[in-house]
Write a protein that holds these residues in place. Structure first.
Motif, short mmCIF file in Angstrom:
data_model
loop_
_atom_site.label_atom_id
_atom_site.label_comp_id
_atom_site.label_asym_id
_atom_site.label_seq_id
_atom_site.Cartn_x
_atom_site.Cartn_y
_atom_site.Cartn_z
N PRO A 1 0.81 -1.23 0.00
CA PRO A 1 0.00 0.00 0.00
C PRO A 1 0.84 1.27 0.00
CG PRO A 1 -0.88 -1.56 1.58
CD PRO A 1 0.40 -2.14 1.07
N ILE A 2 1.98 1.25 0.69
CA ILE A 2 2.80 2.46 0.76
C ILE A 2 3.44 2.78 -0.57
CG2 ILE A 2 4.92 3.44 1.69
CD1 ILE A 2 4.29 2.37 4.34
N ILE A 3 3.97 1.76 -1.27
CA ILE A 3 4.68 2.11 -2.50
C ILE A 3 3.79 2.14 -3.72
CG2 ILE A 3 6.87 1.22 -1.64
CD1 ILE A 3 6.61 -1.12 -3.40
N ARG A 4 2.55 1.73 -3.55
CA ARG A 4 1.69 1.73 -4.73
C ARG A 4 1.47 3.12 -5.32
NH1 ARG A 4 -3.64 -0.84 -3.77
NH2 ARG A 4 -2.57 -2.82 -3.56
N PRO A 5 1.11 4.11 -4.52
CA PRO A 5 0.92 5.45 -5.13
C PRO A 5 2.15 5.97 -5.86
CG PRO A 5 0.02 5.40 -2.91
CD PRO A 5 0.77 4.11 -3.09
N PRO A 6 3.33 6.05 -5.22
CA PRO A 6 4.49 6.55 -5.97
C PRO A 6 4.82 5.67 -7.17
CG PRO A 6 5.13 5.84 -3.74
CD PRO A 6 3.67 5.73 -3.81
N ALA A 7 4.61 4.36 -7.04
CA ALA A 7 4.90 3.48 -8.17
C ALA A 7 4.00 3.80 -9.35
CB ALA A 7 4.74 2.03 -7.74
N ASN A 8 2.74 3.93 -9.07
CA ASN A 8 1.83 4.22 -10.17
C ASN A 8 2.06 5.61 -10.73
OD1 ASN A 8 0.62 1.73 -10.30
ND2 ASN A 8 -0.85 2.21 -8.68
N TRP A 9 2.49 6.53 -9.90
CA TRP A 9 2.87 7.86 -10.41
C TRP A 9 4.02 7.73 -11.38
CZ3 TRP A 9 7.08 11.00 -10.60
CH2 TRP A 9 6.85 12.37 -10.86
N LEU A 10 5.03 6.96 -10.97
CA LEU A 10 6.20 6.77 -11.83
C LEU A 10 5.79 6.12 -13.15
CD1 LEU A 10 8.91 5.57 -9.29
CD2 LEU A 10 9.06 7.57 -10.79
N HIS A 11 4.88 5.16 -13.03
CA HIS A 11 4.45 4.48 -14.26
C HIS A 11 3.69 5.45 -15.17
CE1 HIS A 11 2.74 1.66 -17.06
NE2 HIS A 11 1.52 1.95 -16.66
N ALA A 12 2.83 6.25 -14.54
CA ALA A 12 2.03 7.18 -15.34
C ALA A 12 2.91 8.21 -16.04
CB ALA A 12 1.01 7.87 -14.43
N THR B 1 5.16 -1.12 -16.11
CA THR B 1 3.78 -1.53 -15.82
C THR B 1 3.32 -0.87 -14.54
OG1 THR B 1 4.44 -3.39 -14.47
CG2 THR B 1 4.25 -3.79 -16.83
N SER B 2 2.02 -1.01 -14.30
CA SER B 2 1.53 -0.43 -13.05
C SER B 2 1.62 -1.47 -11.94
CB SER B 2 0.08 0.02 -13.22
OG SER B 2 -0.71 -1.13 -13.43
N LEU B 3 1.54 -0.99 -10.72
CA LEU B 3 1.65 -1.90 -9.58
C LEU B 3 0.25 -2.15 -9.05
CD1 LEU B 3 3.67 -3.30 -7.65
CD2 LEU B 3 3.44 -1.32 -6.19
N SER B 4 -0.28 -3.32 -9.34
CA SER B 4 -1.63 -3.59 -8.87
C SER B 4 -1.62 -4.19 -7.48
CB SER B 4 -2.33 -4.54 -9.85
OG SER B 4 -1.48 -5.66 -10.04
N GLY B 5 -0.61 -4.88 -7.17
CA GLY B 5 -0.58 -5.53 -5.86
C GLY B 5 0.81 -6.08 -5.69
N PRO B 6 0.94 -7.38 -5.69
CA PRO B 6 2.27 -7.96 -5.58
C PRO B 6 3.11 -7.61 -6.80
CG PRO B 6 0.56 -9.60 -5.22
CD PRO B 6 -0.11 -8.38 -5.73
N GLY B 7 4.40 -7.54 -6.60
CA GLY B 7 5.25 -7.20 -7.73
C GLY B 7 6.70 -7.38 -7.35
N LEU B 8 7.57 -7.08 -8.32
CA LEU B 8 8.99 -7.31 -8.11
C LEU B 8 9.56 -6.38 -7.05
CD1 LEU B 8 11.01 -9.21 -9.38
CD2 LEU B 8 11.69 -7.37 -10.90
N LEU B 9 9.13 -5.10 -7.11
CA LEU B 9 9.75 -4.13 -6.21
C LEU B 9 9.43 -4.40 -4.74
CD1 LEU B 9 11.56 -1.68 -5.98
CD2 LEU B 9 9.54 -0.23 -6.19
N GLY C 1 6.54 6.08 -17.67
CA GLY C 1 6.31 4.72 -18.11
C GLY C 1 7.15 4.25 -19.28
N TRP C 2 7.77 5.22 -20.00
CA TRP C 2 8.58 4.80 -21.13
C TRP C 2 9.88 4.13 -20.68
CZ3 TRP C 2 13.12 7.48 -20.88
CH2 TRP C 2 13.10 8.66 -20.14
N ILE C 3 10.28 4.44 -19.46
CA ILE C 3 11.48 3.75 -18.94
C ILE C 3 11.07 2.32 -18.61
CG2 ILE C 3 13.23 3.70 -17.14
CD1 ILE C 3 12.80 6.63 -16.70
N PRO C 4 11.83 1.35 -19.11
CA PRO C 4 11.41 -0.06 -18.94
C PRO C 4 11.15 -0.42 -17.48
CG PRO C 4 13.36 0.07 -20.35
CD PRO C 4 13.06 1.47 -19.92
N PHE C 5 11.93 0.20 -16.57
CA PHE C 5 11.76 -0.18 -15.16
C PHE C 5 10.39 0.19 -14.62
CE2 PHE C 5 15.74 -1.87 -14.78
CZ PHE C 5 16.77 -1.00 -15.07
N PHE C 6 9.78 1.19 -15.27
CA PHE C 6 8.48 1.61 -14.76
C PHE C 6 7.38 1.22 -15.72
CE2 PHE C 6 11.07 3.34 -11.78
CZ PHE C 6 11.75 4.49 -12.13
#
Lengths: 311, 277, 363
Positions: free
Chosen positions: C187-198, C208-216, C201-206
Motif C-alpha cells: 500500500p505504501i509504495i503503490r501510489p508513488p509506483a503508479n505515479w512513476l508508471h504514469a 507496468t503499473s503496480l496492482s498488488g504484488p510485484g517485483l519491487l 512509463g517509457w522507462i522499462p523499469f516503470f
C-alpha cells in the motif's frame, strides 16, 4: 670566499588556520555528510523492524485471547476460532527437529574439536556445515519430502521435523564447536592428568563447562526453526484439527496421531495471509504475534546465556 | 581388600608396590624426541617412597618434560617418542600393553597454572573419587583432602560455591586437594608456585612438608631455595647445545645436601652458585 | 644402562618376580583404580560414535543433492533442457518451463542484494566505527555530563543496543515479513509506483503499473532480510582490520572517511565480498517473502512493478495443490535451485576462508 649555499627553509610558517576543523573545508564536509548518510541508513533500516513490531501489536493483540489460543481455525467468515492446534503443531514439529539435530550437531562438534582435530574429516565437516547453512529452507523441505514423505506415504509432523532438523544442524554444530573450543585448555589438561578417559574428559568436564554456550546455539537454532514455513509446506502441510483430542494438552499420544498432516503457526500465517476473509486475516496477525514472541523469547534466552558463559 | 581391577590390557598397578630400596618410579630416558627435535637425553633417576625429589635446572633443560614422562602426559604432544623405560611398580609404563589412563589414576599431577574445573569446590575435590568409583564416604574424603591441602577452614562454609571464585593461591591448594583425594602413589608437581605470590608460595611449601609424610612427591622448580628446603633428593638438568640443538640432559643426581653443598660436576657448581639460572 | 641396573630390570620381569601378574593382582586396594573394562569400552564406543556422526554430517550434503536429484530424474528425462527455456507453467496441459522463474529469481535477488548491500555496508561502517557512541560522547562532553558515571556508560550501552537491534531484523520470520509486506509495503509504495508508471512509463523499469504484488515490494522485503547478514559479516571484516593499519592511517592525517574509504574498506574487501556473496545466496533461497509478495506470475519483464516469480516461490505456491506430474516438474525446478544456491554458497564460503587467511598475514 665561498658563501654558504642558500638554504631554502624546509618548513614555511605553519598556517594555523588550516589546522582548524571547519565544515567549510571540503574534506571535513565530505566526512560529515558521509557519516550522516550512514547514520540515516542505519536508522532507516530500523524502521521496518519497528513497523513490523507495531503492526503485530496493533493487529495481533486485538485478536489475542484465551479463546484464540485454544481453539481450532475457523472457516471463512465463521465467528471465533483460533490458532490452538497451530501452536501445538509448531511445538511438536520443533521438538522433533531438536531431538534429531541437537545430538547430531553436538556429537559432530565434539569429534572435530576433541577427538579428531586437524584431520581432513574435521575440515570437511566444517565446510559441510557452512554449505548447509546456506541451504534454502524450501529445499530442506523437498529433501524431507523425498526421504520421509515418499517412504512413509504420509505428510506428517516427523517429516516436518526432519526438514527443520536439517536446517538446525549447522547452527548447533558450529556454535557447539566454538563453545567447546572456548573451554580453557588447562581444564582439559587437569582432567587428563586425573586419569579420565577421553570420553570422560568430554562428558564430565568439557561439555558441562561449555554447556551455556552450546545452549545458546540450540536456542538460536530453535528460534529459527520455529519460524520456518517453506519446509513445512512439503512435509507437514496443514490441518484444521487437533493432533489428538484425548490428550489434555492436545499433544499426540500415538504414532498414528503423529503421522498425519500437522498445523503450524508459520503455515497458518501463510495460508490466511492470502485469504479474502477478514476474520482469517486477523487470525494471521495474531498468529504472527505469537510466533514472533516465541522467536524473540528464544533469541533473548540464547543471548543471555551467551553473555553469562563469557564470564 | 581383594584383587584390584585390571586395566583393559589385563595389567594392574597394585597398592604402593615398591622395589626393595623403596623406589616407586625408576626412570631411565635414553632419548626423548618431539618429532625431529631431540628434547632430552640420558636421564636416570629414582623416586623413592615418602620422599620429595626435586628437578632443578635452567629454563629449557627439560625438567617439565621429564616430569611429564612419569605420568605419560607427554603422550598428548604430537610426535612424542621415548627411548627408555619408566618403571612404576615393576611395570614399564611405556610398554605398549599399558593404558596411560590407568597410569594417571595412580600418579597425580599439580600444574603450574591452577586449573580447577568450572564446578563447585566440592565437586572439584570429589572428581577423582567419582572417576575411580569410590564406594566409601565422599564427604569424608573431600574434607580430609581439603584439610591436607590446608584449605578446609577457608572453604568449609562454601563448598558448593564455584571454585573459580577462589584466589590463585586457594585455587592451587584446591588442585592439590583434588590430586590427593584419591591418595595417589606419587604426586607430581610442575612448578606449582611459580604463578603465585610469595605468601601463597610459602603456604604451599609448608603444605608440602606435611604432605611428604603421606605421599611421595616429585617436583620441578626453578627456585633453588625451595628445592633446598623441601627436597630429599635432587636431580640437576642442563642444556646441551653442542650439536646445534637444545637437548636437556641430567648432569647430577643425589641427596639434596650433597648436590647443594658438595656438587661433583662443574655445571652444577656454577648453577648452585647462581651464575646462571 | 649399567649392568647392575639391567640385572635389576631382568629380575623384575622374570616369572614369579614382582611384576608377575599374580603377585601384583594380589596386592591390596586403594582408591585409585584403573579404568574398568566398561569404561574403556564406553570410551571406544563414544569416540567411534562421534566420528560416525561427523562423517554423517558430510554425507548429509551429498544425500541432499542425491535425493533431490533422484526425484528430479524422471522430469529431467521428460522435459530435458527445454525446461530451462520454456516460459509456460500450466499444470492442465502438462507444460512446464522455468525460465520466468529463473529470471525472476536472479532479478529479485540482484535487486534485493543491491539495496541490501548499500544499507548493510553503511550499517557495518556505522557500527564498526562506533559513530553513535562517538557522537554521544561528543554530546556528553558538550553538555558537560562526561564525568557522570551513569551518563558516561550510556554511549557504549546504546551502541550495543543498536547492534543487537539490527541483529533482531534477522530474527523476524520470513512469513511475518511477507504478511507485513502485503499490508504495509505494498500500500505504501503503490501510489508513488503508479505515479512513476504514469509519468515515466517509457522507462522499462516503470513499464507496468503496480496492482498488488510485484517485483519491487518483494525485492524491498528481500533487502531487509538480507542486510543483517551482509551487515554482520562486513562488520566483522571491518573490525578485523589490524589496529596497526588504523594507527598508520590516522597518523598520516587522514580524516575518518578518507581512512575508511581508502584503507579500511579495501583491507576488508575480501570479507565484504564474501558477505555479499553469502547474502546473494540467502536471497536466492528466500522463499516466503517472495511467494507472498512477488505475485506468482510467470512473466518476464524489466518493470519493477510487474508481478514475477522465483524458483522458490514457484515451489511454495504450486506444491500444496500439485498432482503427480506437476510434482515431478517441481522437483526438477528444485534441482535447478539447489545447483544455483550450492555454487553461490560454496564460492562465498571459499572467499570468506581466504579473507580470514589473508588477514592473518597482516597481523
Amino acid at each position: 670566499m665561498e658563501r654558504p649555499p642558500n638554504r631554502t627553509a624546509v618548513t614555511s610558517e605553519v598556517d594555523l588556520e588550516s589546522l582548524e576543523r571547519s565544515l567549510r573545508r571540503p574534506r571535513t564536509l565530505l566526512s560529515f555528510t558521509l557519516s550522516a548518510l550512514t547514520g540515516l541508513a542505519t536508522f532507516a533500516a530500523l524502521f521496518p523492524l519497528f513497523s513490523v513490531l507495531y503492526m503485530l501489536a496493533k493487529q495481533g493483540l486485538a485478536g489475542l485471547s484465551l479463546a484464540t489460543l485454544s481453539e481450532l481455525p475457523p472457516a471463512a467468515m465463521a465467528p471465533g476460532g483460533g490458532i490452538g492446534n497451530a501452536i501445538v503443531g509448531t511445538f511438536v514439529v520443533v521438538a522433533i527437529a531438536s531431538v534429531i539435530s541437537v545430538p547430531l550437531g553436538i556429537l559432530a562438534a565434539i569429534y572435530i574439536v576433541e577427538f579428531g582435530p586437524e584431520t581432513r574429516i574435521a575440515a570437511a565437516v566444517r565446510f559441510a556445515a557452512k554449505v548447509l547453512t546456506g541451504l534454502p529452507s524450501i529445499l530442506a523441505g523437498v529433501f524431507a519430502f523425498a526421504v520421509v514423505v515418499a517412504t512413509t506415504g504420509e505428510f506428517s509432523a516427523p517429516a516436518g521435523g526432519v526438514a527443520l532438523a536439517l536446517l538446525m544442524v549447522p547452527t548447533v554444530l558450529l556454535t557447539a564447536e566454538e563453545a567447546i573450543k572456548r573451554v580453557p585448555a588447562r581444564m582439559r589438561e587437569a582432567a587428563i592428568g586425573m586419569g579420565a578417559t577421553p570420553t570422560q574428559v568430554v562428558t564430565q568436564v568439557i561439555v558441562p563447562t561449555g554447556a551455556p554456550a552450546i545452549l545458546t546455539g540450540v536456542m538460536l537454532a530453535v528460534a529459527r526453526a520455529a519460524g520456518e514455513t517453506a519446509p513445512l509446506l512439503f512435509t507437514a502441510l496443514f490441518s484444521n484439527y487437533w493432533m489428538s483430542t484425548t490428550h489434555p494438552l492436545f499433544l499426540p499420544k500415538t504414532m498414528s496421531d503423529l503421522m498425519r498432516p500437522t498445523a503450524s503457526l508459520a503455515v497458518l500465517i501463510y495460508n490466511f495471509s492470502g485469504s479474502p476473509f477478514d476474520n482469517q486475516i486477523a487470525l494471521a496477525w495474531t498468529a504472527a504475534l505469537v510466533l514472533v514472541v516465541i522467536v524473540l523469547v528464544f533469541n533473548v534466552i540464547g543471548q543471555s546465556l551467551a553473555g553469562r558463559s563469557s564470564d | 581388600m581383594g584383587p584390584s581391577p585390571a586395566t583393559a590390557n589385563g595389567h594392574a598397578f597394585g597398592a604402593h608396590e615398591q622395589m626393595p630400596d623403596g623406589t616407586l618410579i625408576d626412570c631411565n630416558i635414553n632419548e626423548l624426541h618431539y618429532g625431529r627435535f631431540k628434547a632430552v637425553r640420558d636421564v636416570s633417576l629414582k623416586v623413592r617412597k615418602g620422599t620429595i625429589t626435586a628437578f632443578i635446572g635452567p629454563s629449557g633443560c627439560g625438567k617439565s618434560t621429564v616430569l611429564r614422562c612419569l605420568n605419560r602426559m607427554n603422550d598428548l604432544v604430537r610426535g612424542f617418542r621415548l627411548r627408555g623405560h619408566v618403571i612404576f611398580r615393576g611395570q614399564d609404563i611405556y610398554a605398549s600393553k599399558i593404558d596411560p589412563v590407568a597410569v594417571r589414576r595412580h600418579i597425580g599431577m599439580v600444574f603450574q597454572q591452577p586449573n580447577p574445573f568450572a564446578m563447585s569446590i566440592f565437586r572439584n575435590v570429589a572428581f577423582g573419587l567419582r572417576l575411580n568409583r569410590y564406594k566409601g564416604s565422599t564427604q569424608e574424603k573431600v574434607e580430609s583432602a581439603l584439610k591436607q591441602a590446608a584449605l578446609w577452614d577457608e572453604v568449609k562454609d562454601k563448598l558448593r560455591s564455584s571454585a573459580l571464585a577462589l584466589s590463585g593461591g586457594q585455587q592451587q591448594r584446591l588442585c592439590i586437594a583434588r590430586a590427593v583425594a584419591t591418595e595417589p602413589a606419587v604426586l607430581l608437581m610442575d612448578e606449582p608456585c611459580s604463578a603465585l605470590d610469595p605468601i601463597a608460595t610459602r603456604r604451599i611449601e609448608e603444605l608440602m612438608l606435611e604432605l611428604k609424610k603421606k605421599y611421595t612427591i616429585a617436583i620441578v622448580t626453578h627456585n633453588l631455595q625451595q628445592a633446598k628446603r623441601l627436597a630429599d633428593t635432587t636431580a640437576f638438568l642442563y642444556v646441551d647445545t653442542s650439536a646445534g640443538g637444545r637437548t636437556g640432559y641430567m648432569v647430577e643426581y643425589g641427596p639434596t645436601n650433597e648436590i647443594f653443598d658438595n656438587p661433583r660436576e662443574e655445571h652444577t657448581k656454577q648453577y648452585i652458585r647462581g651464575e646462571f639460572s | 644402562m649399567t649392568p647392575a641396573r639391567a640385572e635389576a630390570v631382568r629380575e623384575i620381569f622374570r616369572p614369579g618376580g614382582p611384576a608377575d601378574e599374580r603377585t601384583l593382582l594380589s596386592t591390596g586396594s586403594d582408591i585409585s583404580q584403573a579404568p574398568s573394562a566398561g569404561e574403556v569400552a564406553a570410551d571406544r564406543f563414544f569416540r567411534a560414535a562421534t566420528m560416525a556422526v561427523a562423517w554423517f554430517t558430510v554425507f548429509l550434503v551429498f544425500w541432499v543433492v542425491l535425493s533431490i536429484g533422484r526425484q528430479a530424474l524422471p522430469s529431467l528425462r521428460t522435459y530435458g533442457v527445454a525446461f530451462l527455456t520454456d516460459t509456460v507453467w500450466d499444470a492442465n496441459r502438462n507444460a512446464f518451463g522455468i525460465l520466468p522463474a529463473i529470471v525472476g529469481t536472479l532479478y529479485s535477488s540482484i535487486l534485493g542484494l543491491v539495496i541490501g548491500t548499500i544499507f548493510g555496508l553503511a550499517i557495518a561502517i556505522f557500527l564498526s566505527e562506533k559513530f553513535l557512541a562517538t557522537g554521544l560522547d561528543a554530546c556528553l562532553a558538550f553538555l558537560g555530563l562526561a564525568d557522570n558515571a551513569w551518563f558516561a556508560s550510556l554511549p557504549s550501552r546504546l551502541e550495543n543496543l543498536l547492534r543487537i537491534t539490527i541483529e533482531l531484523l534477522a530474527a523476524i520470520p520470513s512469513v511475518v515479513y511477507g504478511l507485513w509486506g502485503i499490508f504495509i509495503v505494498i500500500p505504501i509504495i503503490r501510489p508513488p509506483a503508479n505515479w512513476l508508471h504514469a509519468h515515466l512509463g517509457w522507462i522499462p523499469f516503470f513499464g507496468t503499473s503496480l496492482s498488488g504484488p510485484g517485483l519491487l515490494p518483494a525485492s524491498i522485503v528481500l533487502a531487509i532480510m538480507v542486510l543483517p547478514t551482509i551487515s554482520a559479516i562486513s562488520r566483522d571484516a571491518l573490525v578485523a582490520v589490524p589496529p596497526k593499519l588504523r594507527e598508520a592511517a590516522f597518523g598520516m592525517g587522514a580524516t575518518r572517511w578518507e581512512a575508511i574509504l581508502a584503507i579500511f574498506l579495501p583491507t576488508a574487501a575480501t570479507g565484504i565480498f564474501g558477505a555479499v556473496i553469502l547474502g546473494f545466496g540467502r536471497a536466492l533461497g528466500e522463499t516466503m517473502a517472495l511467494a507472498m509478495l512477488a505475485g506468482n506470475a510467470n512473466v518476464i519483464s524489466w518493470s519493477l512493478f510487474s508481478p514475477a516469480n522465483t524458483l522458490a516461490a514457484l515451489l511454495a505456491n504450486h506444491f500444496p495443490e500439485a498432482g503427480k506430474p506437476e510434482v515431478a516438474a517441481l522437483m526438477y525446478a528444485a534441482l535447478v535451485l539447489l545447483a544455483i544456491t550450492l555454487i553461490v554458497n560454496i564460492v562465498g564460503t571459499l572467499i570468506l576462508q581466504r579473507a580470514e587467511a589473508g588477514l592473518k598475514g597482516l597481523r
